[in-house]
Structures are given as structure tokens and as C-alpha cells.
Scaffold this motif. Structure first.
Motif, PDB file in Angstrom:
ATOM      1  N   VAL A 203      59.503  89.154  48.655  1.00 26.87           N
ATOM      2  CA  VAL A 203      60.679  89.236  49.509  1.00 26.87           C
ATOM      3  C   VAL A 203      60.766  90.596  50.192  1.00 26.87           C
ATOM      4  O   VAL A 203      60.317  91.607  49.657  1.00 26.87           O
ATOM      5  CB  VAL A 203      61.992  88.967  48.734  1.00 26.87           C
ATOM      6  N   ALA A 204      61.350  90.587  51.381  1.00 28.02           N
ATOM      7  CA  ALA A 204      61.684  91.808  52.108  1.00 28.02           C
ATOM      8  C   ALA A 204      63.198  91.947  52.023  1.00 28.02           C
ATOM      9  O   ALA A 204      63.927  90.978  52.251  1.00 28.02           O
ATOM     10  CB  ALA A 204      61.239  91.700  53.560  1.00 28.02           C
ATOM     11  N   VAL A 205      63.653  93.144  51.675  1.00 26.69           N
ATOM     12  CA  VAL A 205      65.079  93.394  51.487  1.00 26.69           C
ATOM     13  C   VAL A 205      65.492  94.573  52.356  1.00 26.69           C
ATOM     14  O   VAL A 205      64.768  95.569  52.454  1.00 26.69           O
ATOM     15  CB  VAL A 205      65.378  93.694  49.996  1.00 26.69           C
ATOM     16  N   SER A 206      66.650  94.447  52.985  1.00 26.84           N
ATOM     17  CA  SER A 206      67.224  95.540  53.767  1.00 26.84           C
ATOM     18  C   SER A 206      68.710  95.606  53.462  1.00 26.84           C
ATOM     19  O   SER A 206      69.400  94.579  53.531  1.00 26.84           O
ATOM     20  CB  SER A 206      67.003  95.291  55.263  1.00 26.84           C
ATOM     21  N   SER A 207      69.195  96.781  53.104  1.00 27.22           N
ATOM     22  CA  SER A 207      70.616  96.981  52.782  1.00 27.22           C
ATOM     23  C   SER A 207      71.114  95.967  51.753  1.00 27.22           C
ATOM     24  O   SER A 207      72.216  95.444  51.863  1.00 27.22           O
ATOM     25  CB  SER A 207      71.472  96.911  54.046  1.00 27.22           C
ATOM     26  N   GLY A 208      70.272  95.650  50.790  1.00 28.00           N
ATOM     27  CA  GLY A 208      70.655  94.729  49.720  1.00 28.00           C
ATOM     28  C   GLY A 208      70.583  93.256  50.076  1.00 28.00           C
ATOM     29  O   GLY A 208      70.911  92.401  49.266  1.00 28.00           O
ATOM     30  N   ASN A 209      70.141  92.935  51.291  1.00 27.51           N
ATOM     31  CA  ASN A 209      70.050  91.537  51.730  1.00 27.51           C
ATOM     32  C   ASN A 209      68.595  91.122  51.886  1.00 27.51           C
ATOM     33  O   ASN A 209      67.787  91.877  52.435  1.00 27.51           O
ATOM     34  CB  ASN A 209      70.751  91.352  53.080  1.00 27.51           C
ATOM     35  N   VAL A 210      68.294  89.905  51.436  1.00 29.31           N
ATOM     36  CA  VAL A 210      66.952  89.362  51.648  1.00 29.31           C
ATOM     37  C   VAL A 210      66.834  89.029  53.130  1.00 29.31           C
ATOM     38  O   VAL A 210      67.654  88.292  53.680  1.00 29.31           O
ATOM     39  CB  VAL A 210      66.708  88.107  50.783  1.00 29.31           C
ATOM     40  N   ILE A 211      65.804  89.586  53.768  1.00 32.75           N
ATOM     41  CA  ILE A 211      65.616  89.355  55.203  1.00 32.75           C
ATOM     42  C   ILE A 211      64.315  88.612  55.495  1.00 32.75           C
ATOM     43  O   ILE A 211      64.031  88.274  56.639  1.00 32.75           O
ATOM     44  CB  ILE A 211      65.668  90.666  56.005  1.00 32.75           C
ATOM     45  N   GLY A 212      63.540  88.354  54.446  1.00 30.87           N
ATOM     46  CA  GLY A 212      62.307  87.605  54.635  1.00 30.87           C
ATOM     47  C   GLY A 212      61.686  87.266  53.298  1.00 30.87           C
ATOM     48  O   GLY A 212      61.982  87.903  52.280  1.00 30.87           O
ATOM     49  N   SER A 213      60.843  86.234  53.305  1.00 29.82           N
ATOM     50  CA  SER A 213      60.148  85.843  52.081  1.00 29.82           C
ATOM     51  C   SER A 213      58.875  85.080  52.431  1.00 29.82           C
ATOM     52  O   SER A 213      58.741  84.535  53.527  1.00 29.82           O
ATOM     53  CB  SER A 213      61.043  84.980  51.192  1.00 29.82           C
ATOM     54  N   ILE A 214      57.978  85.071  51.463  1.00 28.97           N
ATOM     55  CA  ILE A 214      56.720  84.347  51.622  1.00 28.97           C
ATOM     56  C   ILE A 214      56.218  83.957  50.239  1.00 28.97           C
ATOM     57  O   ILE A 214      56.341  84.729  49.288  1.00 28.97           O
ATOM     58  CB  ILE A 214      55.685  85.199  52.400  1.00 28.97           C
ATOM     59  N   LYS A 215      55.690  82.764  50.124  1.00 35.47           N
ATOM     60  CA  LYS A 215      55.169  82.272  48.845  1.00 35.47           C
ATOM     61  C   LYS A 215      53.656  82.413  48.825  1.00 35.47           C
ATOM     62  O   LYS A 215      52.986  82.139  49.817  1.00 35.47           O
ATOM     63  CB  LYS A 215      55.536  80.802  48.643  1.00 35.47           C
ATOM     64  N   VAL A 216      53.132  82.821  47.670  1.00 39.25           N
ATOM     65  CA  VAL A 216      51.692  82.878  47.450  1.00 39.25           C
ATOM     66  C   VAL A 216      51.420  82.059  46.194  1.00 39.25           C
ATOM     67  O   VAL A 216      52.050  82.268  45.162  1.00 39.25           O
ATOM     68  CB  VAL A 216      51.188  84.326  47.246  1.00 39.25           C
ATOM     69  N   GLU A 217      50.470  81.130  46.299  1.00 37.83           N
ATOM     70  CA  GLU A 217      50.194  80.203  45.195  1.00 37.83           C
ATOM     71  C   GLU A 217      48.698  80.079  44.973  1.00 37.83           C
ATOM     72  O   GLU A 217      47.935  79.956  45.928  1.00 37.83           O
ATOM     73  CB  GLU A 217      50.774  78.837  45.556  1.00 37.83           C
ATOM     74  N   LYS A 218      48.300  80.110  43.718  1.00 36.59           N
ATOM     75  CA  LYS A 218      46.904  79.854  43.384  1.00 36.59           C
ATOM     76  C   LYS A 218      46.643  78.372  43.638  1.00 36.59           C
ATOM     77  O   LYS A 218      47.328  77.514  43.108  1.00 36.59           O
ATOM     78  CB  LYS A 218      46.625  80.208  41.926  1.00 36.59           C
ATOM     79  N   ALA A 219      45.661  78.082  44.472  1.00 43.68           N
ATOM     80  CA  ALA A 219      45.399  76.699  44.874  1.00 43.68           C
ATOM     81  C   ALA A 219      44.061  76.188  44.341  1.00 43.68           C
ATOM     82  O   ALA A 219      43.695  75.058  44.604  1.00 43.68           O
ATOM     83  CB  ALA A 219      45.439  76.578  46.392  1.00 43.68           C
TER      84      ALA A 219
END
Length: 138
Positions: free
Chosen positions: A39-55
Motif C-alpha cells: 500500500v501507498a499511504v499519504s497523511s494517514g490515508n491509503v492512496i494506492g495498493s497492489i497485490k503480489v501473489e505467488k502463481a
């Protein structure tokens, strides 16, 4: 999906109806230990996310990539994507990274191409029975 996701160049509300993943399904997936969410956080708020999974052996899948529409075009997506690649290589020993993109999202495909990824021309039907929303078109 936050905010209605209508704004921003990566919004998918014109293409998919419904919830893409429930909190319960996300918790189950994370508890299984196969996936992580960066996750990317700015001023205590989540502003982005990305999932990474072993496939598979040497393979990781990147998905569920989102950046707050108000924060797009500020390098946050690129930073998240770079972190996801690094995690996949360093922590999952990935030699190959995969992702699935809606075939009508040429803008997203072009962005991935600019990062060095290429379209395999491999297609699969939208997983309508997998509780990930419903396509608005075929």
C-alpha cells in the motif's frame, strides 16, 4: 474500488459492475499466505495498493492495482508497481511476472508496455462465477 472510480484514467466503472473483492474474500486470501498487498499511504490515508501473489515456481502475478483518482499522474502507481516487482523477485524468487488486463483497456495495456511488459495474446473469459464483479460487455 474507492470513491465510485469514475474519475481517473484507470477507473473501471464503465466496464465492470459490482464488488471486485469482498473484505471477507480478501482476508481469506491474505490469511492463506500466498498473497501480499502493498500500500501507498499519504497523511494517514491509503492512496494506492497492489497485490503480489505467488502463481507457481518462479512466477508471480501482479493484480488488484489501484491508485486514488485524485492522486494519479504523480508517480504513485509507478512506485507501487516497482515495489511489487521488487517484492516478487526478492521475496517470491519470481523470474516471470504475469498480470491479467481487460482486453478493452488499451490505455492500461499501453502503460504496462511502457514498463517493458508485452501482450501474450493469451485470453480467457471473465471469471463471472468468481465473485469479482460482472462485465458490462462481452
Amino acid at each position: 474500488r474507492g470513491k465510485e472510480c469514475k474519475e481517473g484514467w484507470t477507473g473501471e466503472m464503465d466496464f465492470i459492475d459490482g464488488v471486485r473483492i469482498s473484505q471477507e474474500d480478501m482476508e481469506t486470501e491474505l490469511d492463506a499466505g500466498k498473497s501480499v498487498i502493498l500500500v501507498a499511504v499519504s497523511s494517514g490515508n491509503v492512496i494506492g495498493s497492489i497485490k503480489v501473489e505467488k502463481a507457481g515456481k518462479g512466477v508471480a502475478e501482479i493484480g488488484m492495482f489501484a491508485v486514488d483518482p485524485d492522486m494519479q499522474s504523480n508517480g504513485i502507481g509507478r512506485a507501487l508497481f516497482d515495489a511489487a516487482e521488487e517484492y516478487a523477485v526478492e521475496m517470491l524468487d519470481a523470474k516471470k511476472l504475469e498480470m491479467m488486463v481487460l482486453d478493452n483497456r488499451k490505455d492500461i495495456q499501453e502503460w504496462y508496455n511502457s514498463l517493458g511488459y508485452h501482450d501474450t495474446e493469451e485470453t480467457m473469459p471473465f471469471p463471472t462465477g468468481a465473485n469479482v464483479g460482472k462485465p458490462k460487455m462481452d
